[in-house]
Design an enzyme around this catalytic site. Structure first.
Site, PDB file in Angstrom:
ATOM      1  N   ARG A  43       0.855  -1.196   0.000  1.00 22.38           N
ATOM      2  CA  ARG A  43       0.000   0.000   0.000  1.00 22.38           C
ATOM      3  C   ARG A  43       0.884   1.237   0.000  1.00 22.38           C
ATOM      4  NH1 ARG A  43      -2.536   3.505   3.831  1.00 22.38           N
ATOM      5  NH2 ARG A  43      -4.630   4.134   3.192  1.00 22.38           N
ATOM      6  N   SER A  86     -12.887  -3.673   0.430  1.00 20.12           N
ATOM      7  CA  SER A  86     -13.199  -3.032   1.709  1.00 20.12           C
ATOM      8  C   SER A  86     -14.689  -2.741   1.776  1.00 20.12           C
ATOM      9  CB  SER A  86     -12.425  -1.720   1.861  1.00 20.12           C
ATOM     10  OG  SER A  86     -11.045  -1.952   1.982  1.00 20.12           O
ATOM     11  N   LYS A 101      -5.077   5.094   8.989  1.00 23.12           N
ATOM     12  CA  LYS A 101      -5.698   5.472   7.726  1.00 23.12           C
ATOM     13  C   LYS A 101      -6.548   6.712   7.981  1.00 23.12           C
ATOM     14  CE  LYS A 101      -7.270   2.287   4.999  1.00 23.12           C
ATOM     15  NZ  LYS A 101      -8.112   1.184   4.466  1.00 23.12           N
TER      16      LYS A 101
END
Length: 218
Positions: free
Chosen positions: A37, A106, A135
């Protein structure tokens, strides 16, 4: 693919360690899946990094997933891609991807989870279960109760992410999650391998205890 401990790389939280080093240390600690990521790198850089991670995960039998970028995942030979609600739809990705390619999505509701499975998702990640600083766009914690609801409505593996660590991972497994996805709980720790090993052990132990309880009740 096994999904019990799913570790997401983050160079900022690791104190500057490269993605491939994070991956290698997490794999040594028992991570089942590594997700690359990085929203700041170019496509070329991500492919290069992805190939380095694959050289670690491949021989270990660990899954390798790329966040958001289907093009990068395909170019570097990753096992799959993880998509958010604002990314390419899983049904479209499934049409492009080769057979056996893993697609994760997600979700933050039962409806999103059911839709993801119907469109061909191989697993869903409930985000975020608890509030998290890893996040910035994750939003408020949804709570373990949602894990139970989603678990009852889909057949694919259900993972949880957001604010999960050694202190609450057993609660998440008890709620019905097949595994957990983590960033800070592993990547931001002084010893990534030890942190991953501890979480993997807690998950395995809790699942074993749960299986034993169910056998006694049957």
């Amino acid at each position: 693919m096994k999904y019990e401990l799913y570790v997401i790389t983050d160079e900022a939280l690791s104190g500057g360690l490269p993605h491939e080093v994070i991956a290698e240390r997490a794999v040594r600690g028992g991570a089942d899946v590594i997700q690359l990521r990085d929203k700041s790198r170019s496509c070329r850089d991500l492919v290069r990094i992805g190939r380095r991670i694959l050289s670690v995960t491949g021989p270990a039998g660990t899954g390798f997933i790329v966040n958001d970028r289907l093009d990068v995942a395909l170019a570097c030979g990753a096992d799959g891609v993880h998509l958010g609600q604002g990314d390419l739809r899983p049904g479209v990705a499934r049409q492009i991807a080769p057979p056996g390619f893993v697609i994760g999505v997600s979700v933050s509701s039962v409806e999103e989870a059911v839709s993801a499975e119907e469109e061909g998702a191989d697993y869903v990640v409930i985000s975020p279960v608890f509030s998290t600083g890893s996040k910035y766009d994750a939003g408020p914690g949804l709570g373990p109760a949602l894990i139970r609801e989603i678990r009852m409505n889909v057949t694919v593996p259900v993972l949880a992410i957001g604010g999960i660590g050694p202190e609450n991972v057993c609660d998440v497994i008890d709620a019905g999650a097949d595994g957990v996805a983590v960033i800070s709980a592993v990547v931001a720790q002084p010893d990534i391998t030890a942190a991953a090993r501890r979480l993997a052990s807690l998950i395995e132990g809790r699942k074993r205890a749960g299986d034993a309880d169910r056998k006694r009740q049957s």
